[in-house]
Every structure is written in C-alpha cells, then in structure tokens.
Design a protein around this motif. Structure first.
Motif, mmCIF file in Angstrom:
data_model
loop_
_atom_site.group_PDB
_atom_site.id
_atom_site.type_symbol
_atom_site.label_atom_id
_atom_site.label_comp_id
_atom_site.label_asym_id
_atom_site.label_seq_id
_atom_site.Cartn_x
_atom_site.Cartn_y
_atom_site.Cartn_z
ATOM 1 N N ALA A 116 -1.091 49.806 14.586
ATOM 2 C CA ALA A 116 0.045 49.740 13.666
ATOM 3 C C ALA A 116 0.231 48.300 13.214
ATOM 4 O O ALA A 116 0.238 47.373 14.040
ATOM 5 N N LEU A 117 0.369 48.113 11.908
ATOM 6 C CA LEU A 117 0.617 46.804 11.321
ATOM 7 C C LEU A 117 1.972 46.824 10.637
ATOM 8 O O LEU A 117 2.274 47.773 9.892
ATOM 9 N N HIS A 118 2.771 45.803 10.870
ATOM 10 C CA HIS A 118 4.076 45.683 10.205
ATOM 11 C C HIS A 118 4.210 44.238 9.757
ATOM 12 O O HIS A 118 4.165 43.309 10.580
ATOM 13 N N LEU A 119 4.377 44.033 8.464
ATOM 14 C CA LEU A 119 4.499 42.693 7.896
ATOM 15 C C LEU A 119 5.865 42.541 7.280
ATOM 16 O O LEU A 119 6.283 43.375 6.445
ATOM 17 N N LEU A 120 6.571 41.496 7.678
ATOM 18 C CA LEU A 120 7.901 41.199 7.166
ATOM 19 C C LEU A 120 7.850 39.817 6.551
ATOM 20 O O LEU A 120 7.407 38.864 7.213
ATOM 21 N N GLY A 121 8.241 39.683 5.285
ATOM 22 C CA GLY A 121 8.213 38.368 4.655
ATOM 23 C C GLY A 121 8.466 38.419 3.169
ATOM 24 O O GLY A 121 8.992 39.391 2.626
ATOM 25 N N ARG A 127 10.840 41.384 2.167
ATOM 26 C CA ARG A 127 10.132 42.663 1.979
ATOM 27 C C ARG A 127 9.395 42.997 3.266
ATOM 28 O O ARG A 127 9.128 42.127 4.087
ATOM 29 N N GLN A 128 9.049 44.271 3.400
ATOM 30 C CA GLN A 128 8.244 44.671 4.544
ATOM 31 C C GLN A 128 7.273 45.763 4.145
ATOM 32 O O GLN A 128 7.524 46.533 3.220
ATOM 33 N N ARG A 129 6.153 45.783 4.836
ATOM 34 C CA ARG A 129 5.126 46.804 4.630
ATOM 35 C C ARG A 129 4.613 47.226 6.005
ATOM 36 O O ARG A 129 4.562 46.428 6.936
ATOM 37 N N GLN A 130 4.185 48.488 6.086
ATOM 38 C CA GLN A 130 3.625 49.017 7.321
ATOM 39 C C GLN A 130 2.417 49.883 7.004
ATOM 40 O O GLN A 130 2.350 50.492 5.938
ATOM 41 N N THR A 131 1.506 49.943 7.953
ATOM 42 C CA THR A 131 0.364 50.841 7.829
ATOM 43 C C THR A 131 -0.210 51.109 9.218
ATOM 44 O O THR A 131 0.143 50.434 10.190
ATOM 45 N N GLY A 171 0.733 41.763 -1.032
ATOM 46 C CA GLY A 171 1.377 40.799 -1.924
ATOM 47 C C GLY A 171 2.373 39.896 -1.209
ATOM 48 O O GLY A 171 2.974 39.022 -1.833
ATOM 49 N N ILE A 172 2.557 40.088 0.075
ATOM 50 C CA ILE A 172 3.446 39.222 0.854
ATOM 51 C C ILE A 172 2.640 37.993 1.277
ATOM 52 O O ILE A 172 1.570 38.119 1.867
#
Length: 138
Positions: free
Chosen positions: A132-137, A2-6, A32-33
């Motif tokens: 910018a934040l990008h989370l992949l996991g 999954r990934q999220r960005q903000t 939630g990651i």
C-alpha cells in the motif's frame, strides 16, 4: 494538501529481497505531487520492507543469510500452520518491519545515492504481495 493512494502488486521469486524503488518512483511521478511524505506498507505478516543498499547484490544475500541465522526454520516453534518456514517468516517480518516513511521532493523519493526500497520475502515459495502506498503533499 492533496493525497493519493494505491496498491502495488509485487511478485516475489521466493526468499530474498526484491527492489521496488522504480515502481514507487513511477507512481509518485504519476500523482503530480512534488513535495510530501510517502507511507509504504507491506500488507502481509510474512514479508517486510526495508531501505538498504541497492547496488551490491552481496548485501541482499548477506541480509537473507543473517535473517536465516536469527530466525531459522525449526521444529521448536509452536506455530507451524503453513509449514516450517511459517513462524520464522513472522519473526523476520517483526524484526525488519512492514512500513516505511519516505520524504518526497521534486516528485521523487528522497533516498540516498545507494538506497533502494526492498520488499523482503520471508517464505520459501513465490508469493504475490500487496504494498500500500499513500502520498500526502503538494
């Protein structure tokens, strides 16, 4: 995967280091990651990011003083479109960098005990900066 960005908005008081570790940690928890890789990008050319000591305020002051010695305000720069702090700010950002990669484990940034994520403002006046934040996991 999954990934999220903000985009994280940060007000700076002027030159110096503003810790943003808590804001980043709260955002990670909200995604939630729990395991993955966080990319952090400062969307500016006159501010930067670093991971460094977050306990002793003298460290922050010493970093600012060191950067001022390395890239002082001077009439010798050709680029001064926005004032005498303009080109030194670009040089300082080039030295310290605008992006970070931080492992995430247990829903938290995997930083050391005394490490914090710091936004480094290189301009002489306060600014609103976008991170910018990008989370992949998972």
């Amino acid at each position: 995967m999954r990934q999220r960005q903000t985009i994280l908005g940060v007000e700076t008081p002027g030159p110096g280091l503003t810790e943003i570790t808590q804001e980043i940690a709260e955002w990670i928890a909200d995604t939630g990651i729990t395991e993955g890789l966080l990319t952090v990008l400062c969307r500016h050319t006159s501010a930067s990011l670093m991971i460094n000591e977050n306990a002793a305020p003298a460290v922050r002051r010493d970093i600012v003083h060191w950067l001022d010695r390395i890239a002082p305000e001077s009439a010798a720069y050709e680029h001064d479109d926005e004032g005498p702090d303009d080109m030194p700010a670009h040089l300082k950002a080039a030295l310290t960098g605008v992006n970070l990669s931080i492992p995430v484990l247990g829903g938290k940034p995997l930083l050391g005990t005394w490490q914090g994520v710091l936004l480094v403002e290189h301009r002489a006046r306060p600014h609103r900066r976008e991170i910018a934040l990008h989370l992949l996991g998972e």
